[in-house]
Design a protein around this motif. Structure first.
Motif, PDB file in Angstrom:
ATOM      1  N   VAL A  22       4.485  64.481  20.496  1.00 20.80           N
ATOM      2  CA  VAL A  22       3.660  65.684  20.545  1.00 20.80           C
ATOM      3  C   VAL A  22       2.211  65.266  20.334  1.00 20.80           C
ATOM      4  CG1 VAL A  22       3.240  67.987  19.610  1.00 20.80           C
ATOM      5  CG2 VAL A  22       5.558  67.058  19.622  1.00 20.80           C
ATOM      6  N   LEU A  23       1.356  65.644  21.276  1.00 20.20           N
ATOM      7  CA  LEU A  23      -0.061  65.279  21.256  1.00 20.20           C
ATOM      8  C   LEU A  23      -0.895  66.524  21.013  1.00 20.20           C
ATOM      9  CD1 LEU A  23       0.033  63.130  24.532  1.00 20.20           C
ATOM     10  CD2 LEU A  23       0.447  62.340  22.217  1.00 20.20           C
ATOM     11  N   TYR A  24      -1.941  66.387  20.201  1.00 17.79           N
ATOM     12  CA  TYR A  24      -2.761  67.530  19.797  1.00 17.79           C
ATOM     13  C   TYR A  24      -4.232  67.301  20.171  1.00 17.79           C
ATOM     14  CZ  TYR A  24       1.279  67.914  16.667  1.00 17.79           C
ATOM     15  OH  TYR A  24       2.550  67.975  16.165  1.00 17.79           O
ATOM     16  N   PRO A  25      -4.953  68.386  20.468  1.00 13.33           N
ATOM     17  CA  PRO A  25      -6.403  68.264  20.665  1.00 13.33           C
ATOM     18  C   PRO A  25      -7.086  67.775  19.393  1.00 13.33           C
ATOM     19  CG  PRO A  25      -5.586  70.406  21.403  1.00 13.33           C
ATOM     20  CD  PRO A  25      -4.464  69.749  20.664  1.00 13.33           C
ATOM     21  N   ASP A  26      -8.272  67.181  19.549  1.00 10.02           N
ATOM     22  CA  ASP A  26      -8.988  66.626  18.395  1.00 10.02           C
ATOM     23  C   ASP A  26      -9.265  67.675  17.324  1.00 10.02           C
ATOM     24  OD1 ASP A  26      -8.975  64.081  19.422  1.00 10.02           O
ATOM     25  OD2 ASP A  26     -10.970  64.226  20.319  1.00 10.02           O
ATOM     26  N   ASP A  27      -9.559  68.900  17.733  1.00  9.63           N
ATOM     27  CA  ASP A  27      -9.897  69.952  16.771  1.00  9.63           C
ATOM     28  C   ASP A  27      -8.693  70.822  16.424  1.00  9.63           C
ATOM     29  OD1 ASP A  27      -9.584  71.164  19.194  1.00  9.63           O
ATOM     30  OD2 ASP A  27     -11.431  72.340  19.121  1.00  9.63           O
ATOM     31  N   PHE A  28      -7.505  70.231  16.504  1.00  6.65           N
ATOM     32  CA  PHE A  28      -6.269  70.991  16.315  1.00  6.65           C
ATOM     33  C   PHE A  28      -6.244  71.715  14.976  1.00  6.65           C
ATOM     34  CE2 PHE A  28      -1.857  71.124  14.719  1.00  6.65           C
ATOM     35  CZ  PHE A  28      -1.318  71.979  15.669  1.00  6.65           C
ATOM     36  N   ASP A  29      -5.852  72.978  15.030  1.00  6.61           N
ATOM     37  CA  ASP A  29      -5.684  73.820  13.845  1.00  6.61           C
ATOM     38  C   ASP A  29      -4.301  74.443  13.918  1.00  6.61           C
ATOM     39  OD1 ASP A  29      -5.649  75.738  11.869  1.00  6.61           O
ATOM     40  OD2 ASP A  29      -7.489  76.743  12.500  1.00  6.61           O
ATOM     41  N   GLN A  30      -3.417  74.088  13.010  1.00 14.56           N
ATOM     42  CA  GLN A  30      -2.034  74.559  13.086  1.00 14.56           C
ATOM     43  C   GLN A  30      -1.910  76.071  12.935  1.00 14.56           C
ATOM     44  OE1 GLN A  30       0.301  72.755  10.011  1.00 14.56           O
ATOM     45  NE2 GLN A  30      -0.961  73.550   8.341  1.00 14.56           N
ATOM     46  N   ASN A  31      -2.984  76.725  12.523  1.00 21.07           N
ATOM     47  CA  ASN A  31      -2.963  78.179  12.414  1.00 21.07           C
ATOM     48  C   ASN A  31      -3.441  78.876  13.679  1.00 21.07           C
ATOM     49  OD1 ASN A  31      -2.059  78.271   9.655  1.00 21.07           O
ATOM     50  ND2 ASN A  31      -4.104  77.553   9.069  1.00 21.07           N
ATOM     51  N   SER A  32      -3.824  78.084  14.663  1.00 24.74           N
ATOM     52  CA  SER A  32      -4.249  78.645  15.952  1.00 24.74           C
ATOM     53  C   SER A  32      -3.097  78.590  16.948  1.00 24.74           C
ATOM     54  CB  SER A  32      -5.465  77.885  16.485  1.00 24.74           C
ATOM     55  OG  SER A  32      -6.574  78.054  15.641  1.00 24.74           O
ATOM     56  N   SER A  33      -3.332  79.145  18.125  1.00 21.70           N
ATOM     57  CA  SER A  33      -2.315  79.180  19.183  1.00 21.70           C
ATOM     58  C   SER A  33      -2.873  78.469  20.411  1.00 21.70           C
ATOM     59  CB  SER A  33      -1.963  80.628  19.513  1.00 21.70           C
ATOM     60  OG  SER A  33      -0.942  80.684  20.479  1.00 21.70           O
ATOM     61  N   TYR A  34      -2.074  77.575  20.999  1.00 22.98           N
ATOM     62  CA  TYR A  34      -2.567  76.693  22.058  1.00 22.98           C
ATOM     63  C   TYR A  34      -1.724  76.791  23.328  1.00 22.98           C
ATOM     64  CZ  TYR A  34      -5.359  74.384  18.470  1.00 22.98           C
ATOM     65  OH  TYR A  34      -6.270  74.119  17.469  1.00 22.98           O
ATOM     66  N   PRO A  35      -2.396  76.674  24.477  1.00 20.23           N
ATOM     67  CA  PRO A  35      -1.632  76.444  25.706  1.00 20.23           C
ATOM     68  C   PRO A  35      -0.978  75.072  25.613  1.00 20.23           C
ATOM     69  CG  PRO A  35      -3.968  76.083  26.107  1.00 20.23           C
ATOM     70  CD  PRO A  35      -3.849  76.628  24.710  1.00 20.23           C
ATOM     71  N   THR A  36       0.201  74.966  26.188  1.00 24.97           N
ATOM     72  CA  THR A  36       0.997  73.746  25.996  1.00 24.97           C
ATOM     73  C   THR A  36       1.524  73.255  27.335  1.00 24.97           C
ATOM     74  OG1 THR A  36       1.594  74.416  23.764  1.00 24.97           O
ATOM     75  CG2 THR A  36       3.048  72.828  24.828  1.00 24.97           C
ATOM     76  N   VAL A  37       1.564  71.934  27.488  1.00 25.27           N
ATOM     77  CA  VAL A  37       2.064  71.314  28.711  1.00 25.27           C
ATOM     78  C   VAL A  37       3.255  70.429  28.374  1.00 25.27           C
ATOM     79  CG1 VAL A  37       1.537  69.815  30.659  1.00 25.27           C
ATOM     80  CG2 VAL A  37      -0.219  71.363  29.784  1.00 25.27           C
ATOM     81  N   ILE A  38       4.349  70.635  29.083  1.00 21.81           N
ATOM     82  CA  ILE A  38       5.522  69.765  29.010  1.00 21.81           C
ATOM     83  C   ILE A  38       5.310  68.660  30.037  1.00 21.81           C
ATOM     84  CG2 ILE A  38       8.027  69.612  29.145  1.00 21.81           C
ATOM     85  CD1 ILE A  38       6.985  71.552  26.963  1.00 21.81           C
ATOM     86  N   SER A  39       5.287  67.413  29.584  1.00 24.71           N
ATOM     87  CA  SER A  39       4.974  66.277  30.461  1.00 24.71           C
ATOM     88  C   SER A  39       6.234  65.448  30.701  1.00 24.71           C
ATOM     89  CB  SER A  39       3.879  65.424  29.833  1.00 24.71           C
ATOM     90  OG  SER A  39       3.432  64.428  30.718  1.00 24.71           O
TER      91      SER A  39
END
Length: 312
Positions: A22-39
């Motif tokens: 699982v890869l995260y953006p540099d400014d990842f905040d676990q309390n936020s909601s993100y678009p996600t890509v299955i690779s």
């Protein structure tokens, strides 16, 4: 360094664990909601190669969470015997990865896309036929493995190969050892010596058998007798009706024997029910250039990112 961690999740249908990065953006905040890509990785590959470290890295820079996983029977995922390539299971694996994604509080379940490279590109398009949690899909130099096995991989003798598989499977059922085929020459020198210099074969050897792309999990092997189902499989069956999501195919115009250029054009032509179908043809670029070469990957991402931003 990418912000990432290794995880496992359960394939409940088959009762074995799936391994993923699982890869995260540099400014990842676990309390936020993100678009996600299955690779989805290529045939004979693993999550540590192009699906994770190349396209995964490019996508997290654009703000996506990425889940790159190992296929069942391959890499660090479960399933025995090892080195089985089962198209129906590969497609089901994608749904299992989505099941895991939607369990994560920081994944926006309404903003999930899929990308795949080579065989993975065709698998993710095939998954989208029935997996409507995928909002958009991208096939990067996609190869329809069923077509390839019926043609070049069987030397255009699919019935003969099926007969050989049947004979071998009977031997194994009676106690003989599994026949595990190595799919590539062990080195570029051997490829040259054997005259295996066709573009895709030679470049595959360069990627998988040298430090360029070699990875412990990326075993270019296959259990011969268990590959029967590949020959009756078509990644793009029913696409005219069922592929309703936006779909992009990215292909290089330097054509090779594995047929990605042809397959990319085929699914673009078939995707008449898609809300947005796009074909990206890149001049002077080959199938394996799109695995990890800086300029080809950058050119692909210049098209992929606006497409995903529009639809996910």
């Amino acid at each position: 360094m990418m912000n990432s961690h290794n995880v496992t999740f359960q394939n409940h249908n088959m009762n074995w664990p799936m391994a993923a990065l699982v890869l995260y953006p540099d400014d990842f905040d676990q309390n936020s909601s993100y678009p996600t890509v299955i690779s989805v990785h290529p045939f004979g590959s693993c999550k540590e190669q192009t699906s994770g470290t190349i396209y995964g890295k490019a996508l997290v820079k654009a703000g996506y969470v990425v889940i790159a996983f190992d296929a069942s029977f391959q890499g660090e995922s479960g399933g025995t015997p090892r080195y089985i390539e089962d198209p129906s299971q590969r497609v089901e694996d994608i749904s299992r990865a989505i099941d895991y994604a939607v369990s994560l509080p920081y994944v926006d379940s309404n903003r999930i896309a899929g990308i795949g490279v080579c065989g993975g590109g065709a698998y993710v398009i095939s998954a989208a036929l029935t997996e409507k949690r995928l909002q958009a899909v991208v096939g990067i130099t996609p190869v329809n493995l069923g077509r390839l096995f019926r043609e070049g991989f069987s030397e255009y003798n699919p019935l003969g190969v099926l007969s050989s598989m049947a004979e071998q499977r009977t031997k194994e059922a009676r106690g003989k050892a599994l026949q595990v085929n190595e799919l590539l020459p062990p080195s570029l020198a051997t490829a040259t010596e054997l005259g295996l210099t066709e573009r895709d074969v030679y470049e595959a050897t360069e990627y998988y058998k040298t430090s360029r792309g070699q990875s412990e999990g990326g075993a270019t092997k296959m259990v011969f007798s268990n590959a029967q189902r590949i020959l009756s499989w078509d990644a793009f069956a029913f696409a005219e009706t069922l592929l309703t999501q936006p779909v992009m195919t990215v292909v290089g115009k330097k054509v090779g024997a594995f047929g990605a250029y042809r397959d990319g054009l085929e699914i673009y032509g078939k995707a008449i029910a898609s809300k947005d179908r796009q074909l990206v043809e890149l001049d002077d670029i080959s199938h394996y250039d799109l695995y990890d070469r800086n300029q080809p990957v950058s050119l692909a991402m210049e098209q992929i990112l606006p497409f995903l931003e529009k639809h996910v």
